[in-house]
Write an enzyme that holds these catalytic residues in place. Structure first.
Site, mmCIF file in Angstrom:
data_model
loop_
_atom_site.group_PDB
_atom_site.id
_atom_site.type_symbol
_atom_site.label_atom_id
_atom_site.label_comp_id
_atom_site.label_asym_id
_atom_site.label_seq_id
_atom_site.Cartn_x
_atom_site.Cartn_y
_atom_site.Cartn_z
ATOM 1 N N CYS A 1 -9.581 8.365 3.676
ATOM 2 C CA CYS A 1 -10.775 7.674 3.137
ATOM 3 C C CYS A 1 -11.900 7.564 4.159
ATOM 4 O O CYS A 1 -13.029 7.248 3.794
ATOM 5 C CB CYS A 1 -10.404 6.290 2.643
ATOM 6 S SG CYS A 1 -9.066 6.318 1.467
ATOM 7 N N HIS B 1 -16.375 2.144 2.147
ATOM 8 C CA HIS B 1 -15.366 2.840 1.337
ATOM 9 C C HIS B 1 -14.982 1.923 0.179
ATOM 10 O O HIS B 1 -14.761 0.724 0.366
ATOM 11 C CB HIS B 1 -14.163 3.168 2.214
ATOM 12 C CG HIS B 1 -12.983 3.630 1.439
ATOM 13 N ND1 HIS B 1 -13.088 4.606 0.469
ATOM 14 C CD2 HIS B 1 -11.677 3.250 1.456
ATOM 15 C CE1 HIS B 1 -11.896 4.807 -0.067
ATOM 16 N NE2 HIS B 1 -11.029 3.992 0.510
ATOM 17 N N ASN C 1 -10.596 4.010 -6.282
ATOM 18 C CA ASN C 1 -10.662 4.500 -4.908
ATOM 19 C C ASN C 1 -10.575 6.026 -4.935
ATOM 20 O O ASN C 1 -9.535 6.577 -5.278
ATOM 21 C CB ASN C 1 -9.500 3.879 -4.124
ATOM 22 C CG ASN C 1 -9.409 4.374 -2.697
ATOM 23 O OD1 ASN C 1 -10.094 5.316 -2.301
ATOM 24 N ND2 ASN C 1 -8.550 3.732 -1.921
HETATM 25 N N1 ACO Z 1 0.198 -4.661 -11.987
HETATM 26 C C1 ACO Z 1 0.885 -5.807 -11.974
HETATM 27 N N2 ACO Z 1 1.528 -6.252 -10.898
HETATM 28 C C2 ACO Z 1 1.493 -5.508 -9.779
HETATM 29 C C3 ACO Z 1 0.787 -4.285 -9.727
HETATM 30 C C4 ACO Z 1 0.133 -3.870 -10.897
HETATM 31 N N3 ACO Z 1 -0.577 -2.720 -10.950
HETATM 32 N N4 ACO Z 1 0.909 -3.766 -8.494
HETATM 33 C C5 ACO Z 1 1.649 -4.611 -7.792
HETATM 34 N N5 ACO Z 1 2.018 -5.666 -8.560
HETATM 35 C C6 ACO Z 1 2.841 -6.822 -8.200
HETATM 36 C C7 ACO Z 1 3.732 -6.507 -7.028
HETATM 37 O O1 ACO Z 1 4.916 -5.882 -7.468
HETATM 38 C C8 ACO Z 1 3.997 -7.914 -6.480
HETATM 39 O O2 ACO Z 1 4.985 -8.510 -7.267
HETATM 40 P P1 ACO Z 1 6.159 -9.371 -6.580
HETATM 41 O O3 ACO Z 1 5.436 -10.479 -5.882
HETATM 42 O O4 ACO Z 1 6.985 -9.785 -7.743
HETATM 43 O O5 ACO Z 1 6.824 -8.413 -5.631
HETATM 44 C C9 ACO Z 1 2.691 -8.649 -6.780
HETATM 45 O O6 ACO Z 1 2.000 -7.869 -7.758
HETATM 46 C C10 ACO Z 1 1.802 -8.819 -5.577
HETATM 47 O O7 ACO Z 1 1.706 -7.590 -4.888
HETATM 48 P P2 ACO Z 1 0.856 -7.486 -3.579
HETATM 49 O O8 ACO Z 1 1.054 -6.113 -2.996
HETATM 50 O O9 ACO Z 1 1.053 -8.670 -2.697
HETATM 51 O O10 ACO Z 1 -0.623 -7.582 -4.206
HETATM 52 P P3 ACO Z 1 -1.973 -7.646 -3.433
HETATM 53 O O11 ACO Z 1 -2.708 -8.835 -3.840
HETATM 54 O O12 ACO Z 1 -1.811 -7.359 -1.971
HETATM 55 O O13 ACO Z 1 -2.746 -6.389 -4.052
HETATM 56 C C11 ACO Z 1 -3.288 -4.101 -3.554
HETATM 57 C C12 ACO Z 1 -2.194 -5.094 -3.945
HETATM 58 C C13 ACO Z 1 -4.336 -4.095 -4.634
HETATM 59 C C14 ACO Z 1 -2.661 -2.722 -3.417
HETATM 60 C C15 ACO Z 1 -3.918 -4.537 -2.213
HETATM 61 O O14 ACO Z 1 -2.931 -4.809 -1.278
HETATM 62 C C16 ACO Z 1 -4.863 -3.506 -1.633
HETATM 63 O O15 ACO Z 1 -5.923 -3.260 -2.158
HETATM 64 N N6 ACO Z 1 -4.506 -2.903 -0.458
HETATM 65 C C17 ACO Z 1 -5.375 -1.948 0.206
HETATM 66 C C18 ACO Z 1 -5.396 -0.641 -0.483
HETATM 67 C C19 ACO Z 1 -6.442 0.238 0.145
HETATM 68 O O16 ACO Z 1 -7.544 -0.187 0.374
HETATM 69 N N7 ACO Z 1 -6.152 1.462 0.503
HETATM 70 C C20 ACO Z 1 -7.210 2.210 1.159
HETATM 71 C C21 ACO Z 1 -6.813 3.364 1.719
HETATM 72 S S1 ACO Z 1 -6.332 4.501 0.483
HETATM 73 C C22 ACO Z 1 -6.405 6.061 1.168
HETATM 74 O O17 ACO Z 1 -6.703 6.257 2.320
HETATM 75 C C23 ACO Z 1 -5.991 7.234 0.278
#
Ligand code: ACO
Length: 329
Positions: free
Chosen positions: A114, A254, A284
């Site tokens: 990214c 990004h 993304n």
């Molecule tokens: N729908 C419903 N529930 C979900 C989903 C979904 N799509 N995805 C995850 N959950 C659940 C998880 O299983 C977890 O459940 P649990 O507590 O029972 O285990 C709960 O939601 C919370 O999950 P978290 O991972 O703590 O959620 P978080 O608030 O951190 O959000 C996210 C997750 C959106 C992925 C976030 O961490 C994020 O944006 N991270 C950065 C991603 C990013 O920016 N990547 C950039 C680089 S990408 C590249 O270079 C190609």
């Protein structure tokens, strides 16, 4: 005297097909509400099975060249930033060179996930400021849908496909790319992986054995990294030219997650309304996200001539990159 490199043309291409959060509700255990509140994303564009990164990249490139008033045969350098190349070889940049008829251009790919577009901008601008080339095409393009595990709700709701391209040329002093900053920390690369030839046991165990060459991400680790690095990389690139955050008119980050953008804005004590986002519509798109956002920010006049803007990326590697641009086109 060496001239700065400036962006003199912009172009984008996204696939027609839209996948909404409601469509995803039918595919995995998720909800529009969860995706919107946790990420801000409402929909993403997805390429059909016969469309690949070079197709989107070529269309974005043609649009950018038209915008710049440059013919394909005049192009001297093509850099494609991507983690979803059509093939290992030829590079996507070589495929694009052939597709658009840029017969006189050197061409290579660059992989900084990214952060790739701003990495590419930095590399290309060195060729321009040194006088080695008179113009360059920098493209960020991805078909992430082809390396997404559509059964994994942790990742499949986040990504989209698209391409954005810019044309660089020498511009007058005080305009264009004023400063860039690049970084990487391979020791934390394990938090965001896409296997290729090597299928290490620790990578295999995280994935569907039937479909192992897909994106896997430790979302919360990447989230924490992203909030900190957007702020750090923004301040570092400004500091290089003795500017500070108060000098900035707009930031184009990004496009990964609205909560990451909010967190970074708080850390920087920067007005959120001056940070451009369009991840709501595209998700993304990795290397394509900054040039697509820049295109829309300019077209909507969010960014205007003489604005001082910061482009800032972070992603797989883990990597980060930023650029200060005095906008003038
Ligand atoms: N729908 C419903 N529930 C979900 C989903 C979904 N799509 N995805 C995850 N959950 C659940 C998880 O299983 C977890 O459940 P649990 O507590 O029972 O285990 C709960 O939601 C919370 O999950 P978290 O991972 O703590 O959620 P978080 O608030 O951190 O959000 C996210 C997750 C959106 C992925 C976030 O961490 C994020 O944006 N991270 C950065 C991603 C990013 O920016 N990547 C950039 C680089 S990408 C590249 O270079 C190609």
């Amino acid at each position: 005297m060496n001239k700065n490199a400036g962006i003199v043309g912009l172009g984008v291409c996204v696939p027609e097909k839209i996948l909404t959060n409601f469509d995803l509700e039918k595919m995995v255990d998720t909800s529009d509400e969860w995706i919107k509140t946790r990420t801000g994303i409402e929909q993403r564009h997805i390429a059909d099975e016969n469309t690949f990164t070079s197709d989107l990249a070529s269309k974005a490139a043609i649009n950018a060249l038209e915008d710049a008033g440059i013919k394909p045969e005049e192009v001297e350098l093509i850099i494609v930033a991507t983690i979803t190349p059509d093939m290992f070889s030829p590079s996507t940049a070589c495929i694009v060179q052939h597709k658009i008829g840029a017969v006189n251009a050197a061409a290579f790919d660059l992989n900084a996930a990214c952060s790739g577009f701003t990495y590419g901008l930095t590399v290309a601008s060195q060729f321009i400021t040194s006088g080695y080339y008179k113009n360059a095409l920098v493209i960020g393009a991805e078909c992430l849908s082809k390396i997404t595990d559509w059964k994994d709700r942790n990742t499949c709701v986040l990504f989209g496909d698209g391409a954005g391209a810019v044309v660089l040329k020498p511009v007058d002093e005080g305009r264009g790319i004023l400063s860039t900053h690049l970084g990487a920390d391979g020791s934390i690369g394990k938090h965001l992986t896409v296997p290729s030839l090597a299928l290490e046991p620790q990578e295999l165990e995280k994935r569907d054995p039937e479909n192992p060459r897909t994106i896997w991400m430790n979302g919360s680790e990447v989230f924490k990294f992203a909030v900190k690095i957007i702020a750090d990389a923004t301040l570092a690139v400004l500091e290089k030219i003795n500017l500070n955050i108060h000098d900035v008119d707009a930031i184009v980050p990004h496009q990964a997650n609205l909560r990451i953008v909010d967190g970074a804005a708080k850390r920087l004590k920067f007005d959120n309304n001056k940070i451009f986002t369009n991840l709501q519509k595209y998700g993304n798109t990795s290397a394509a996200s900054i040039p697509i956002a820049l295109y829309e920010a300019v077209k909507s006049r969010f960014i205007k001539n003489d604005d001082l803007i910061v482009l800032v990326g972070f992603g797989g590697g883990l990597t980060w990159s930023s650029a200060v641009v005095k906008w003038y086109k």
